[in-house]
Design a protein around this motif. Structure first.
Motif: not given
Length: 198
Positions: A166-181, A186-191
């Motif tokens: 269901x696309x209404x129940x999902x959000x897209x975020x960007x992630x970055x990893x540094x030192x194992x963390x 914040x969520x991208x504007x999905x449309x």
């Protein structure tokens, strides 16, 4: 008697304040990153725009002025080091997460409870693009680095995931990893992600 009580209270307050200050210093001495999702037009110079709100009219205006099309749109994340030491980013990606609902309009009677881990969601590791810094990337204190990829690549991932859930129940975020963390933006504007071909 009263003087010793006052001195004891003052000493306790000073000791608690000193402990709090030392804990704060310990937490603030490492590298701390904040992430800001961005979108823009690729080419010679990229003007990053905030990707958490609807920037489609602005992008269309830029495309008209620069004589480009929607295939030249880029998406990414700006990583800012707010700490006091160097930050080494070893990985960045896009992640699809379920939208968390913290409240419900209905009332429920609790009959049992348990701990449950929420699935993290699929990751999309974008390929290295020209103009994108090579990983691992070191960011000095107070510095920032922007990681970008073509919006078409993320569009393919989001539309394929939207077809199976269901696309209404999902959000897209960007992630970055540094030192194992791993930190998430914040969520991208999905449309904006699904209408990039329009």
């Amino acid at each position: 008697m009263v003087a010793s009580l006052v001195l004891g209270i003052v000493g306790t307050v000073l000791a608690a304040g000193s402990l709090g200050w030392n804990v704060a210093q310990y937490l603030l001495t490492g590298a701390r990153m904040t992430l800001a999702p961005i979108v823009g037009i690729g080419g010679g110079s990229t003007v990053p725009l905030d990707a958490t709100t609807d920037m489609r009219p602005t992008l269309q205006q830029f495309e008209t002025q620069l004589n480009t099309d929607a295939a030249d749109r880029i998406i990414g994340v700006t990583v800012v080091n707010k700490g006091r030491v160097d930050l080494c980013v070893t990985r960045w990606s896009f992640r699809v997460l379920p939208i968390a609902r913290w409240w419900s309009p209905r009332r429920y009677a609790v009959t049992r409870w348990m701990f449950r881990s929420v699935p993290v969601g699929p990751d999309f590791l974008p390929p290295t693009d020209p103009g994108c810094p090579a990983l691992p990337c070191t960011i000095p204190p107070g510095g920032a680095e922007t990681f970008l990829t073509k919006l078409d690549r993320v569009w393919l991932v989001t539309t394929s995931i939207d077809k199976v859930s269901d696309p209404r129940r999902l959000r897209v975020v960007a992630t970055a990893t540094s030192g194992g963390r791993t930190r998430a933006s914040k969520s991208f504007f999905k449309p904006m992600l699904t209408d990039c071909r329009a």
